[in-house]
Design a protein around this motif. Structure first.
Motif, short mmCIF file in Angstrom:
data_model
loop_
_atom_site.label_atom_id
_atom_site.label_comp_id
_atom_site.label_asym_id
_atom_site.label_seq_id
_atom_site.Cartn_x
_atom_site.Cartn_y
_atom_site.Cartn_z
N PHE A 65 0.83 -1.20 0.00
CA PHE A 65 0.00 0.00 0.00
C PHE A 65 0.86 1.25 0.00
N VAL A 66 1.88 1.26 0.85
CA VAL A 66 2.79 2.41 0.89
C VAL A 66 3.41 2.65 -0.48
N PHE A 67 3.91 1.59 -1.09
CA PHE A 67 4.59 1.70 -2.39
C PHE A 67 3.65 2.20 -3.48
N PHE A 68 2.50 1.55 -3.64
CA PHE A 68 1.61 1.87 -4.75
C PHE A 68 0.88 3.20 -4.56
N SER A 130 -9.17 3.17 -1.28
CA SER A 130 -10.26 3.47 -2.22
C SER A 130 -10.16 4.90 -2.74
N ILE A 131 -9.82 5.84 -1.86
CA ILE A 131 -9.64 7.23 -2.29
C ILE A 131 -8.49 7.34 -3.30
N THR A 132 -7.43 6.59 -3.06
CA THR A 132 -6.29 6.61 -3.97
C THR A 132 -6.69 6.13 -5.36
N ILE A 133 -7.49 5.08 -5.41
CA ILE A 133 -7.97 4.57 -6.70
C ILE A 133 -8.80 5.64 -7.42
N ALA A 134 -9.70 6.29 -6.69
CA ALA A 134 -10.53 7.34 -7.30
C ALA A 134 -9.67 8.49 -7.82
N SER A 135 -8.63 8.86 -7.08
CA SER A 135 -7.78 9.97 -7.51
C SER A 135 -6.98 9.60 -8.76
N CYS A 136 -6.54 8.34 -8.86
CA CYS A 136 -5.81 7.91 -10.06
C CYS A 136 -6.70 7.98 -11.30
N CYS A 217 -1.57 2.84 -12.55
CA CYS A 217 -1.60 3.00 -11.10
C CYS A 217 -2.96 2.61 -10.53
N THR A 218 -4.02 2.90 -11.27
CA THR A 218 -5.37 2.50 -10.86
C THR A 218 -5.47 0.98 -10.73
N ILE A 219 -4.93 0.27 -11.72
CA ILE A 219 -4.99 -1.19 -11.72
C ILE A 219 -4.18 -1.76 -10.55
N SER A 220 -2.96 -1.27 -10.37
CA SER A 220 -2.10 -1.81 -9.30
C SER A 220 -2.67 -1.54 -7.92
N GLN A 221 -3.24 -0.34 -7.71
CA GLN A 221 -3.81 -0.02 -6.41
C GLN A 221 -5.08 -0.83 -6.16
N SER A 222 -5.82 -1.15 -7.20
CA SER A 222 -7.02 -1.98 -7.05
C SER A 222 -6.65 -3.38 -6.60
N ILE A 223 -5.59 -3.93 -7.19
CA ILE A 223 -5.11 -5.26 -6.77
C ILE A 223 -4.67 -5.22 -5.32
N ASN A 224 -3.97 -4.14 -4.94
CA ASN A 224 -3.51 -4.00 -3.56
C ASN A 224 -4.68 -3.90 -2.59
N ILE A 226 -7.57 -5.35 -2.87
CA ILE A 226 -8.07 -6.72 -2.68
C ILE A 226 -7.19 -7.46 -1.67
N CYS A 227 -5.88 -7.28 -1.79
CA CYS A 227 -4.96 -7.93 -0.85
C CYS A 227 -5.18 -7.44 0.58
N ILE A 228 -5.44 -6.14 0.73
CA ILE A 228 -5.69 -5.57 2.06
C ILE A 228 -6.93 -6.22 2.68
N VAL A 229 -7.97 -6.36 1.89
CA VAL A 229 -9.23 -6.91 2.39
C VAL A 229 -9.03 -8.33 2.91
N PHE A 230 -8.24 -9.15 2.21
CA PHE A 230 -8.13 -10.56 2.55
C PHE A 230 -6.89 -10.92 3.38
N MET A 231 -5.89 -10.03 3.44
CA MET A 231 -4.63 -10.41 4.10
C MET A 231 -4.18 -9.44 5.18
N PHE A 232 -5.01 -8.45 5.49
CA PHE A 232 -4.62 -7.51 6.53
C PHE A 232 -5.65 -7.50 7.64
N PRO A 233 -5.48 -8.34 8.67
CA PRO A 233 -6.39 -8.31 9.83
C PRO A 233 -6.10 -7.11 10.70
N GLU A 234 -7.06 -6.78 11.56
CA GLU A 234 -6.88 -5.65 12.48
C GLU A 234 -5.75 -5.94 13.46
N THR A 235 -4.87 -4.97 13.69
CA THR A 235 -3.75 -5.14 14.62
C THR A 235 -3.89 -4.29 15.88
#
Length: 533
Positions: A65-68, A130-136, A217-224, A226-235
């Motif tokens: 997320f930071v990178f993209f 999601s905001i990043t995707i909209a801005s791209c 950038c829109t495509i790459s951030q959209s893939i990211n 999806i990864c956040i939704v399924f691989m980033f639990p609350e810490t």
């Protein structure tokens, strides 16, 4: 206790050895292994107890997320001639497209960090992605300068979480002795995005259209996302007042250090003789930690204003002020090079096209890789050696000598770039030597300085990143107004040497002052309520 006769235990000072008949939790199966701070609980769902696979997945999604999200921030530099021609704007007006992003990115964190404490890291990250995707998408379809400028402001708001959330998550899931390395990983992801953005944007614009860069950038951030939704639990861990970690809907996080020496001593004395955590490295998140809407932290909600005011308050703490200035100076040395590279390299005697201007940033990538490989691990090693010599007592100031080689690199790199561009040295010297050294220091100096500040004030890691980002980005926004005109009027040496003085001066002053007086300054704030956050 015997330890108190040898050293005063204040916030930031950590005991990393067993004391008499009192045992602490160790990373390995023997008492010779590293003591774990903060102390993991006996709950398998505590993020500190998660398996290495889950912790790695969290770091991958955070780093991605930071990178993209940051990749578009400095991507305007090689496209400057194209925008000047398409919209009939001056070089300073095109530079404002970067400045607007930088400014909104900084100040949005005044809202993002409080929201991450109240609602959780996960939902904030999903919204920002999601905001990043909209801005791209907006940038890709913008047909006027004013519309594109508005999209750049939105880009900063969406990408703002990359400035603050990942260091907080690192504090949630990693132990003290690992922190330098993983804060280094954060800065690597951040600056690699900044470095690679201009490389890709210049190449895409040269071969197709600058708009396709933002679609990519829109495509790459959209893939990211999806990864956040399924691989980033609350810490995040909820306060005890809201709920307990053992509850099914509990969240993970980092322990909040005690406010006073007495409480810290009691915590050590209460440790049992069982020195090995039974769930360490075997835990995993539960279903509730993947929920979009996490339980609201009622205590954090009541103190929401405190989370907004705290970044301003801690700006006046000497250690945090120094860390913010050091990080800002190093990061803005990169911004300075970014804003000037098209102006310098597209003109005689270099005559680079947009693609080649972007390719010059490969040297920054190489330097960043070197900084990543060295800075965090190097500082952890320096601190651990000093801890062993100090009888197992860790002081945050033990990291500071690791700054010395990077201060030297900052001098050499900025001198080569400033003098080289001014006197038309061969591009190989300017780019291969100068850009590479700058790439190294913009990763390493922020890593070391911010890690030191977080070691001193662990409960407010997010707020430290907020004020550091605001300082860095406010200066960067102002610099976008004058740096190109100044270079056109006075040459490249003056503006670049100004950034060199800041990049070298702040870390050097702190290195000298805090090695001798850092603990005294921490002692001045040891009773602050900040340690109870």
């Amino acid at each position: 206790m015997e330890i108190e006769s040898r050293v005063e235990i204040i916030p930031g000072t950590e005991i990393m050895t067993d004391l008499g008949d009192t045992s602490l939790v160790h990373a390995g199966s023997t008492l010779d292994s590293v003591v774990l701070i903060p102390r993991p609980t006996k709950d398998p769902h505590d993020p500190l107890n998660w398996s290495s696979i889950w912790k790695t997945l969290v770091l991958i999604t955070q780093g991605s997320f930071v990178f993209f999200s940051v990749i578009t921030n400095l991507s305007i530099a090689p496209l400057t001639p194209l925008y000047m021609e398409e919209w009939g704007k001056s070089q300073s007006q095109v530079a404002l497209l970067t400045g607007a992003t930088v400014l909104s990115l900084g100040y949005a964190n005044f809202i993002i960090i409080p929201c991450s404490e109240v609602f959780g890291r996960r939902v904030v990250l999903i919204i920002c992605a999601s905001i990043t995707i909209a801005s791209c998408i907006w940038q890709a379809v913008a047909t006027s300068y004013s519309s594109f400028l508005g999209a750049r402001v939105l880009t900063g708001i969406g990408a703002a979480a990359n400035e603050s959330i990942m260091p907080v998550v690192i504090a949630d899931i990693k132990f003290l002795h690992q922190r330098g390395k993983y804060i280094g990983l954060y800065f690597y992801c951040y600056f690699m995005g900044l470095f690679i953005g201009p490389i890709i944007s210049g190449a895409v614009a040269q071969r197709t259209s600058w708009r396709w860069f933002f679609w990519a950038c829109t495509i790459s951030q959209s893939i990211n996302l999806i990864c956040i939704v399924f691989m980033f639990p609350e810490t995040r861990r909820l306060s005890k007042e809201s709920t307990s970690l053992a509850n099914e809907s509990s969240l993970g996080g980092s322990e909040s250090p005690d406010a006073s020496s007495k409480e810290r001593t009691e915590r050590i004395e209460d440790a049992t003789s069982n020195a090995i955590s039974p769930y360490l490295g075997r835990g995993s998140p539960i279903k509730g930690q993947f929920s979009l809407f996490q339980p609201i932290d009622r205590q954090a909600t009541r103190h929401i204003l405190r989370h907004i005011i705290t970044p301003v308050q801690i700006f006046f703490y000497p250690i945090i002020f120094w860390a913010a200035m050091s990080m800002g100076a190093a990061a803005n040395s990169l911004l300075c090079i970014n804003l000037l590279q098209s102006q310098a390299l597209a003109a005689p005697p270099y005559n680079f096209n947009s693609q080649n201007v972007g390719f010059a940033n490969f040297a920054l990538v190489v330097g960043g890789l070197v900084g990543l490989a060295i800075a965090g691990t190097w500082s952890d090693w320096i601190a651990m050696r000093a801890t062993e010599k100090n009888g197992g007592i860790r002081e945050p100031e033990m990291r500071l000598p690791a700054l010395i080689p990077f201060i030297i690199c900052a001098v050499l790199g900025m001198v080569v770039i400033g003098v080289g561009l001014q006197r038309s040295w061969p591009w190989e010297a300017v780019i291969i030597v100068g850009f590479t050294l700058v790439g190294c220091i913009v990763v390493s100096i922020p890593t070391l300085c911010i890690t030191y500040a977080i070691d001193c004030y662990k409960p407010i890691a997010g707020e430290i990143m907020v004020i550091s980002t605001v300082c860095k980005n406010t200066f960067g926004f102002g610099m976008s107004y004058y740096i190109n005109d100044w270079a056109a009027r006075a040459g490249f040496m003056q503006p670049i040497f100004l950034l060199m003085a800041l990049t070298v001066g702040f870390p050097l002053i702190g290195l000298v002052v805090f090695i001798f007086y850092g603990k005294q300054m921490r002692k001045m704030t040891k009773n602050s309520k900040l340690h109870e956050f």
